[in-house]
Design a protein around this motif. Structure first.
Motif: not given
Lengths: 710, 772
Positions: A337-340, A346-347, A367, A471, A473, A485, A511, A513
């Motif tokens: 899972i990546r913070s967009s 990644y988480l 992260i 995308r 949350r 994040n 927030s 992802w």
């Protein structure tokens, strides 16, 4: 009836007697005497002018190129801009908070001089000669640009309607300004910036000399030249953007006056309007975009700054990110899972526990920027629920509660009423990895996955989770918070990774992802739909890069020992130490005489304006030696430009340096020359000339005194 | 009632009367032409319509503000702060806040009048009032009085500005039925009080301006002074009041320009009379008021309280029972002192650890003993302060002291430490002297490294001599005291000052802060305080003595200090609040603020304006600016689109309202601090007034028939046409309907189902609670 905005009754009285159709809000007296916009001078370059232009250019070249090879070491920000030139030559991607044009010019100069991009300009004081860098060749560029500003000053003063003497004085003041000289002898962005700024305003002054013959070839030439130069200035440094309010305000004022001009038909007025919109807005914009396009073409290969950009951006670079993953996410899929919105990664979780006081001591959730095994999570149904996968894998719909099991440690992503590591804000909660064999978990493991937006070209991406396209949350229903994040670095016990926490009422920006990698282990079919990042278009790339520039500009709040606030610039409280070595040093300091007198000239203009306003109201004539019109309009414009290039800095919180004042300084110098002209206008010619000579001599003397550190 | 056509095309001022004021024209024209005939035809109802409208506004305003004001019986949003401050006033305990005191004192005044004793501290949102015995209903009712007054004031301002009954009523009703103003208007918050004084200033100024043909008369002076007083009050509520001052200031400049114009026939003497009287009333009066409110504030808060810590020690010593006063002792040579950094709170620490030879960036250190900043006070935090003169006598003194000999007070007093004394600091635990020298410090290469020097190394002893400067000391006889003095330690040889910053040293430095020598010794961040003398306790007689000689500080000194702190802390309000917003989003009302929630009953208060009302106001502002530009552009070609009376009214009154909106809104774009939706409320009132102004400019003709002389005067006519009435009715109906629809989240009185909550989520940014 409320207040002000226009005086009425007196006009009423006056107008009733004089003019039948006069409108009540017009202030005739001030209208007639004070032109609101630039002065319409008529100047064409004579042979005398040509000779003088060549003469001042020669002097300026000598002053700026004198012993250009000293110091033969890296000075101040040459650290950055030398390095960037190398990157252009090598084509490796880099990021900098300034627009690209000036840096590309240095790269071109370096290329011509034979620089191969190997030397890395790592720190101030590194030796050029030993490394065989053709640094003199690179420094010739700013020196020549700096020298060209001097004849341009001459032309600007002439175009504003001043005589040869005043124009010559103005150009000499610019020529012997120590700060401008220092700045144009080094590989720094300010020399191109000042050059383009000066050329913009010179072209703009020339444009005004053609006011009598609108829409002719020359009129268009100078209008477009203004636009192109303005675009180049903004493409060198964002300080160039301050030209837009300066030129924009004088344009609006002029267009407004043109409404009253009955010789201009409404269509013609519209043509005037459109011509300026094209020349002064569209053209600079196109120039700006063009240079960015060149920038991206030159930097085609991935480099160390690549990771600052979004994944979509990275895929446009050679050797950049190349992701291809299963598209659909099922219960049981392994996902990353990546913070967009921030490119922090990644988480992540690992077998280390939280160590902060108010925390739970459970396993850390962070992260982390690199893809590894510890970023893999398995999608599982919520606590006390099951999903029947016997009929084939089940997709994950939006709005369902689920749990995320960390693949390597088997713990569930978990949140509870404990404070996170880096803040004690009661809107934020700790995230942890929780669970152990034989323990079924609890409802604090449940997160509700809510898709915020899908990809409109991918059917179903807003209903069911799809890698890359959806995308979402992760909302924790028990605490009413979302996985967030924080973009802050954790201490060493968490390996300096980025903090993730669960925040109440947070905005989607940090927030959001998405899944970047998904794989369903028990896949029965070979053929699975794939998902890829869509490479960004040119516009999107430019937009993203500019947003990033804006953000880094804002966050530039270091504690540089030579940073200076704007209130100290104009009176030159202190300079900037650029380089020092063996009894010689380069200390960036202006010519104090010029700085102080030019500031005084600007202040004087304000006073004159106020006094004239009061005198006009009492109808006391003041012709100021016949120079009133010329002085008020030309000095007025340059004071406006000066204010546009100076005042906004007061509102900026970022770290500022005295070199940010240079464009404004140039404008103040012109005001100074105009002021001297106005003050000596009534004196006999000989006296006037001798005043000029004395001023020039004094400036030259001060220049000489300070030239040792210049 | 139909439009009288002949009125429309009349040119102004054709009468023989020369300098006829525009508002006089408005009325005279109508009375001349419409004349007695039409007046006779007007019913009593119409003639008294302004009074009826005003009373209707008062009643509606009362109902909307006081409807179930006892609900919720819990602490809501910033009642946390302002309720608490009221309690502090009543307990007379010192607190610190970034806002000026007037509004808070008024809240406290209400509390005092109803006999509330300030026992409750409003610690958290959602705390129960009933069980804590707080007369919150009375407090809210008191503050809501100011909220109640807003719509009537809007009516008065509009009517005085020459708008018709119907337009003034429209403005007042829009304001009455605005959800944000209502939600804000019934809680213990400052904004109501501030907006009240703001509108009162505007009203006074309008009244004053109307007196301009009777300068220096009684009325003229009354309203001028009233403007000044109200401006003083508004700025004493919140510094946002400065915008109102700017509004009036700009209006006055335009007015003075008019007076200065020689064609008006004023002499320069008259001009200066005008100038000076305005300067007095609008500058001197507000300044004096502002200072007076602070004087009252400080006179009430005489006891020590939670605000102490913000202030200098001198200030704190003024407060009764100040803990600081109890821990402030003279420092004597030979004492073991702990030195603490003012900004970051670390103690100067030294330990036998050494600086590593090479740092990560390849720079080299002296490998000297570390001097660092530690969060905790340990044995390593004590330093013996030693004089540079009378070394022998000092050695004897120390020896006698150590032997436990009784030392007389007089003798002890010989060894007090003064401002600008040269001192050495010997580390108590390791026995070496603090030193700085020309080696770059570990993390800040521009600053000098701090280390220690063994006592027997006399070659470098000059590095260990420090000049002790007490911040704010005026003479060399000022004594060094613990806690209350802030000091700088400037190295006598190198001229650098002991400094630290929140950067942590790597592992070898135990995570302590770096301490080094800063080359700019005047920086605020070089201030330190001596927090403790090892083994020193306060004696009973000292307590008594201290109470007697609390050194006096004049009001002005206190004020300057407090004001400086307010500005500093206001700018420093940058911590991210989840409900903060950017100014650009305000007029579009993209997001509100959650004030209070009750999960059990699914109730909430969510600050949100009336969305339709706000969007309509934006349209009105846009229409006004577009219309103004068009009008002026045509004017440049001598084409008069609307007739000079309307035109002048648009320019002057419309321009004033538009500028008022602008000046209460745009400065926020330049502020760095965290901003909230409620900062837009003052501007939103002017935006509503703009709606009514546009309504009048477009729909109410002929002007002369409808304009009011004063809000309480008699009207000549009510409605130009039924279609105008229809527009009015539609605007008001939509406003009321929207208001009622959003009322549950403005009042927080009714339970909402998820569906009901979601139906109110008009924009995705409305993050209401209980959506599911």
């Amino acid at each position: 009836m409320t207040t002000e905005m226009a005086d009425t009754t007196a006009e009423g009285k006056a107008q009733q007697q004089q003019k039948q159709k006069q409108l009540p809000s017009k202030d005739i007296s001030s209208k007639a005497i004070v032109p609101t916009s630039f002065f319409h001078a008529k100047w064409t370059c004579t042979s005398t002018d040509a000779v003088l232009l060549a003469g001042v250019l020669l002097v300026a070249v000598i002053v700026r190129c004198w012993r250009l090879s000293v110091p033969n070491q890296v000075v101040f920000d040459e650290v950055h801009f030398g390095k960037f030139a190398g990157k252009y030559i090598n084509g490796t991607y880099f990021y900098d908070l300034h627009p690209p044009l000036a840096k590309m010019m240095f790269a071109a100069a370096g290329r011509l001089a034979g620089y191969d991009g190997v030397f890395d300009f790592k720190s101030i004081g590194l030796d050029y000669a030993a490394a065989g860098v053709p640094y003199v060749g690179m420094r010739v560029l700013p020196a020549v640009l700096g020298a060209l500003t001097v004849p341009a000053t001459f032309a600007a003063a002439r175009a504003c309607g001043y005589g040869i003497d005043t124009a010559l004085l103005a150009s000499l003041l610019v020529c012997f300004e120590n700060g401008l000289v220092t700045q144009s002898r080094l590989i720094l962005l300010d020399s191109p910036l000042v050059f383009f700024t000066v050329l913009t305003l010179t072209a703009w002054s020339m444009f005004w000399t053609k006011q009598g013959r609108p829409f002719t070839g020359e009129w268009w030439l100078w209008l477009l030249a203004t636009g192109v130069m303005m675009g180049c200035a903004a493409s060198s440094k964002w300080v160039g953007l301050f030209l837009f309010p300066a030129i924009g305000l004088s344009t609006v004022g002029d267009l407004w006056d043109k409404i009253a001009d009955r010789s201009i038909s409404p269509t013609r007025w519209l043509a005037h309007f459109m011509a300026r919109a094209v020349g002064l807005l569209a053209v600079p914009f196109a120039v700006y975009v063009f240079w960015f396009q060149v920038h991206f073409m030159l930097l085609h290969t991935t480099g160390e700054a690549t990771s600052m950009m979004t994944p979509e951006f990275q895929t446009t670079l050679r050797g950049g990110l190349n992701v291809s993953t299963d598209r659909d996410v099922f219960y049981g899929s392994e996902i990353r899972i990546r913070s967009s919105n921030a490119n922090s990664g990644y988480l992540h979780s690992h077998t280390h526990n939280w160590q902060h006081d108010k925390g739970s001591g459970q396993q850390q959730i962070t992260i982390y920027g690199h893809a590894d095994e510890n970023n893999l999570w398995i999608v599982e149904p919520a606590f006390n629920t099951t999903v029947d996968s016997s009929q084939g894998p089940v997709k994950v719909p939006t709005g369902t509660k689920l749990r995320l099991r960390h693949k390597t440690t088997g713990k569930f992503l978990h949140s509870h009423d404990k404070r996170p590591a880096l803040t004690s804000d009661d809107q934020k909660f700790e995230l942890s990895g929780y669970g152990f064999p034989g323990f079924a978990g609890d409802t604090n493991d449940d997160f509700k996955l809510e898709i915020l937006s899908g990809d409109k070209n991918q059917v179903g991406s807003s209903d069911h989770v799809q890698a890359i396209y959806s995308r979402f949350r992760l909302f924790h229903p028990n605490l009413q918070c979302s996985v967030y994040n924080s973009r802050k670095k954790l201490p060493k016990w968490a390996f300096g990774q980025i903090e993730a926490n669960c925040m109440r009422n947070c905005l989607p920006r940090m927030s959001t992802w998405h899944v970047e990698y998904a794989h369903y282990p028990n896949a029965t079919t070979e053929e699975v739909a794939k998902a890829q990042y869509r490479p960004l278009s040119m516009w999107a790339k430019i937009w993203e890069y500019n947003l990033l520039m804006a953000e880094s500009n804002e966050s530039l709040t270091g504690d540089h020992p030579f940073a200076a606030r704007p209130q100290h610039w104009a009176w030159l409280r202190r300079g900037t130490a650029y380089w020092g070595g063996r009894g010689h040093f380069v200390y960036q300091l202006g010519n104090p005489l010029i700085w102080w007198t030019s500031l005084a000239a600007v202040v004087l203009f304000g006073l004159v304006r106020v006094v004239l306003f009061l005198l006009d109201k009492r109808q006391i004539a003041a012709s100021m030696g016949g120079q009133r019109r010329v002085y008020l309009s030309s000095a007025g414009f340059f004071v406006l430009a000066w204010a546009c290039h100076y005042v906004p800095f007061f509102l900026m919180g970022r770290e500022l340096f005295i070199h940010h004042y240079f464009p404004a300084l140039w404008m103040a110098i012109l005001v100074l020359a105009f002021t001297l002209d106005m003050l000596t206008a009534r004196l006999p010619h000989v006296v006037r000339l001798s005043v000029y000579v004395v001023v020039a001599a004094a400036v030259l003397h001060v220049f000489h005194t300070f030239s040792y550190i210049t | 009632m139909s439009v009288d056509e002949p009125q429309l095309k009349r040119r102004p001022g054709k009468d023989t009367v020369g300098a006829l004021s525009p508002d006089k024209q408005l009325h005279q024209d109508s009375s001349n032409s419409v004349g007695a005939g039409s007046r006779a035809g007007v019913s009593e109802l119409v003639r008294n319509s302004s009074s009826y409208a005003f009373m209707a506004v008062v009643v509606l305003s009362f109902i909307t503000r006081y409807y179930r004001i006892w609900d919720p019986a819990q602490v809501v949003f910033d009642e946390v702060h302002f309720g608490k401050f009221a309690s502090y006033y009543l307990r007379r305990e010192y607190y610190f806040d970034v806002h000026p005191p007037l509004a808070k004192m008024l809240i406290a005044l209400g509390g005092w009048l109803i006999g509330y004793d300030g026992h409750f501290l409003f610690e958290k949102i959602g705390m129960d009032y009933m069980s804590n015995g707080v007369p919150y209903m009375m407090l809210r009712g008191w503050v809501a009085l100011f909220g109640l007054a807003l719509p009537p004031l809007v009516y008065m301002v509009m009517a005085e500005s020459g708008y018709s009954v119907i337009a003034s009523l429209l403005a007042a009703l829009l304001v009455t039925f605005d959800n944000a103003l209502v939600a804000q208007g019934r809680l213990i918050l400052l904004d109501n009080i501030m907006i009240f004084f703001m509108l009162a200033s505007v009203y006074s100024y309008v009244k004053f301006f109307k007196q301009r043909y009777h300068p220096f008369g009684v009325q003229w002076w009354t309203w001028l002074l009233s403007t000044g007083v109200m401006l003083g009050c508004v700025v004493s509520c919140k510094l946002v009041g400065l915008f109102t001052i700017a509004l009036v200031g700009v209006a006055v400049i335009f007015d003075l320009r008019r007076i200065l114009d020689i064609r008006r026939g004023n002499t320069m003497l008259e001009f200066w009379q005008h100038f000076v009287s305005r300067a007095f009333a609008l500058i001197a009066v507000p300044v004096v008021l502002y200072l007076s409110f602070f004087a009252i504030h400080l006179a009430i808060l005489t006891r020590t309280g939670p605000g102490d810590a913000y202030h200098t020690s001198q200030f704190q010593m003024q407060l009764i029972d100040s803990p600081l006063a109890k821990s402030s002792f003279d420092v004597h040579y030979g004492d073991q002192i702990a030195i603490r950094h003012r900004e970051t709170g670390v103690f100067v620490d030294s330990n036998p650890g050494r600086y590593p030879l090479r740092y990560e960036d390849q720079r080299v250190s002296s490998q000297g003993q570390q001097v660092t900043g530690a969060k905790d006070k340990t044995d390593n935090s004590f330093w013996i302060i030693k004089p540079m003169v009378d070394q022998e006598a000092f050695a004897q003194f120390v020896a006698r002291r150590q032997a436990g000999e009784e030392i007389s007070k007089d003798e002890l007093n010989k060894w007090v430490v003064h401002h600008t004394d040269l001192v050495q600091l010997q580390h108590a635990a390791t026995g070496s002297n603090m030193r700085t020298h020309d080696v770059a410090s570990p993390m800040t290469s521009t600053n000098m490294e701090f280390t220690t020097l063994a006592l027997n190394d006399t070659a470098h002893a000059a590095d260990t001599v420090w000049k002790l400067e007490i911040d704010g000391a005026k003479s060399n006889s000022t004594l060094l005291k613990t806690s209350s003095s802030f000091i700088r330690l400037v190295n006598n040889k190198h001229g650098v000052a002991m400094w630290t910053h929140p950067k942590k040293l790597p592992e070898w430095g135990h995570g302590h802060q770096e301490i080094n020598g800063k080359k700019d010794p005047t920086a605020k961040s070089t201030l330190w305080a001596i927090t403790e003398i090892r083994g020193r306790q306060i004696t009973a007689e000292e307590v008594e003595e201290m109470a007697k000689k609390q050194s006096g500080m004049s009001f002005l000194e206190k004020f300057v200090e407090l004001q400086g702190l307010m500005i500093k802390h206001n700018n420093a309000l940058t911590t991210v609040h989840p409900f903060q917003s950017t100014p650009l989003s305000w007029p579009f009302l993209t997001r509100g603020i959650s004030f209070w929630t009750d999960a059990a009953q699914r109730k909430q208060i969510y600050l949100l304006g009336n969305p339709i009302g706000w969007w309509v106001s934006n349209l009105a502002l846009l229409a006004f600016f577009a219309g103004l530009v068009m009008l002026e552009a045509y004017g440049m070609r001598d084409i008069d689109l609307v007739g000079s009376i309307v035109r002048r009214h648009i320019l002057r009154s419309g321009g004033f309202i538009a500028f008022a909106w602008f000046i209460h809104y745009f400065p926020f774009f330049m502020m760095g601090r965290s901003l909230f939706l409620h900062h837009y409320l003052p501007a939103s009132i002017f935006a509503y007034m703009m709606v009514a102004a546009c309504f009048q400019f477009i729909f109410v003709h002929p002007y002369q028939l409808f304009t009011l002389r004063s809000w309480s005067s008699r009207a000549r006519a009510l409605l130009p046409s039924y279609s105008t009435g229809l527009v009015f009715a539609v605007l008001v109906a939509i406003q009321v309907a929207t208001f009622v629809f959003f009322a549950p989240i403005s009042y927080g009185t009714s339970t909402l189902t998820a569906e009901q909550v979601n139906s109110r989520r008009w924009l995705p940014g409305y993050d209401l609670h209980f959506q599911k």
